[in-house]
Design an enzyme around this catalytic site. Structure first.
Site, PDB file in Angstrom:
ATOM      1  N   PRO A 196       0.827  -1.209   0.000  1.00 13.52           N
ATOM      2  CA  PRO A 196       0.000   0.000   0.000  1.00 13.52           C
ATOM      3  C   PRO A 196       0.862   1.260   0.000  1.00 13.52           C
ATOM      4  O   PRO A 196       1.883   1.321   0.678  1.00 13.52           O
ATOM      5  CB  PRO A 196      -0.796  -0.128   1.300  1.00 13.52           C
ATOM      6  N   GLU A 197       0.429   2.252  -0.759  1.00 16.96           N
ATOM      7  CA  GLU A 197       1.142   3.522  -0.774  1.00 16.96           C
ATOM      8  C   GLU A 197       0.575   4.431   0.322  1.00 16.96           C
ATOM      9  O   GLU A 197      -0.413   4.094   0.986  1.00 16.96           O
ATOM     10  CB  GLU A 197       1.078   4.144  -2.163  1.00 16.96           C
TER      11      GLU A 197
ATOM     12  N   LYS B 188       4.324   5.222   4.979  1.00 23.04           N
ATOM     13  CA  LYS B 188       3.645   3.937   4.990  1.00 23.04           C
ATOM     14  C   LYS B 188       3.519   3.356   6.396  1.00 23.04           C
ATOM     15  O   LYS B 188       3.268   2.161   6.561  1.00 23.04           O
ATOM     16  CB  LYS B 188       4.388   2.970   4.065  1.00 23.04           C
TER      17      LYS B 188
ATOM     18  N   ARG C 215      13.692   9.446  11.059  1.00 27.02           N
ATOM     19  CA  ARG C 215      14.421   8.757   9.996  1.00 27.02           C
ATOM     20  C   ARG C 215      13.623   8.669   8.702  1.00 27.02           C
ATOM     21  O   ARG C 215      14.163   8.260   7.666  1.00 27.02           O
ATOM     22  CB  ARG C 215      14.861   7.368  10.446  1.00 27.02           C
TER      23      ARG C 215
ATOM     24  N   ASN D   4       5.511   2.708  -6.030  1.00 24.37           N
ATOM     25  CA  ASN D   4       5.839   2.532  -7.439  1.00 24.37           C
ATOM     26  C   ASN D   4       4.873   3.256  -8.373  1.00 24.37           C
ATOM     27  O   ASN D   4       5.267   3.768  -9.423  1.00 24.37           O
ATOM     28  CB  ASN D   4       5.868   1.039  -7.775  1.00 24.37           C
TER      29      ASN D   4
ATOM     30  N   ARG E  81      12.359  -3.167  -8.625  1.00 26.62           N
ATOM     31  CA  ARG E  81      10.987  -2.757  -8.929  1.00 26.62           C
ATOM     32  C   ARG E  81      10.905  -2.366 -10.387  1.00 26.62           C
ATOM     33  O   ARG E  81      11.864  -1.847 -10.968  1.00 26.62           O
ATOM     34  CB  ARG E  81      10.553  -1.567  -8.054  1.00 26.62           C
TER      35      ARG E  81
END
Length: 272
Positions: free
Chosen positions: A2-3, A52, A121, A162, A258
């Site tokens: 999931p984005e 995410k 981070r 992606n 990817r």
């Protein structure tokens, strides 16, 4: 995986169902039994998302950190909740509903310092009000790494995956193989603004649509796209097909494990 827009939707739903309420927590699968025991009977104070990562803060300052990864799901339902089915890592139940978490990459309790370290981070998230795009620009403008790789690095920009990576670069006419240090500041500003627009729309609709009004199926008289992510796109998973704008064959190549998609016509090769 999931984005970021999906995780922000999950945060909003957790806030709606559990925010400010006492929550019952259990781990039917047993893998998070200790953590569930520490949450059981606490009030969920706030739900948040950064990229995410889903972060649920409780009234004792414990933070439940969830990263769905590739296989994780979170499903909401009514109360009384039915008997859990399958490997439910964590079930949260409140007076307004329940949520079942299955197969996450991460499900852990963090203290306030650990939660801050996680935020620190991660790169700026286009969906967060506190995001600083200049922080990402400082990283991007100093490296030979391609913009395609940089946009997938969650320590640079948190949230895009992606699909958004391929689509925002197409919409801005940027060769995805361009080194970050060759990207103009104005181009980065346009990419950031477009990500904010596209991802906010994803939060609203629950799907990723990136085509402009003049390129929708209705406007072009073409059949709607059929794909797992359920949105209208320019290049993502359209390798070998003609570009909706210029007709050039969409290309693909594997980059950092990817598949990268782009249109050589609309995203011409830049000096590298």
């Amino acid at each position: 995986m999931p984005e970021g827009h999906t995780i922000h939707r999950l945060a909003a739903e957790h806030q709606r169902v559990f925010g400010g309420r006492v929550v019952a927590a259990a781990s039917p699968q047993g893998r998070f039994a200790e953590g569930a025991g520490r949450l059981d009977g606490r009030v969920m104070a706030a739900a948040d998302a950064h990229g995410k990562h889903l972060l649920l803060r409780f009234d004792d300052d414990q933070v439940l950190h969830v990263h769905l990864g590739i296989y994780g799901t979170c499903r909401f339902g009514p109360v009384p909740a039915p008997a859990p089915v399958g490997a439910v890592r964590l079930r949260l139940t409140g007076e307004a509903g329940h949520a079942d978490l299955r197969g996450p990459n991460a499900c852990e309790l963090l203290g306030p310092g650990e939660a801050k370290a996680l935020h620190d981070r991660l790169g700026p998230d286009p969906l967060r009000a506190d995001a600083d795009p200049d922080r990402a620009w400082r990283r991007i403008s100093r490296t030979r790494t391609s913009v395609a790789v940089l946009l997938m690095d969650q320590s640079v920009v948190a949230g895009p995956g992606n699909i958004y990576r391929a689509e925002v670069l197409y919409r801005q006419g940027i060769d995805p193989r361009l080194p970050g240090r060759c990207l103009a500041r104005a181009q980065w500003a346009a990419v950031w603004d477009d990500l904010r627009l596209l991802m906010a729309e994803g939060v609203r609709t629950g799907r990723i649509d990136t085509v402009r009004p003049e390129h929708t199926p209705e406007a072009m008289g073409r059949p709607p796209r059929v794909d797992d992510h359920g949105g209208e796109v320019y290049v993502y998973r359209r390798a070998g097909q003609g570009c909706l704008v210029c007709g050039t064959q969409v290309r693909t190549v594997e980059v950092a494990a990817r598949n990268l998609f782009w249109c050589p016509g609309c995203q011409p090769t830049a000096v590298r």
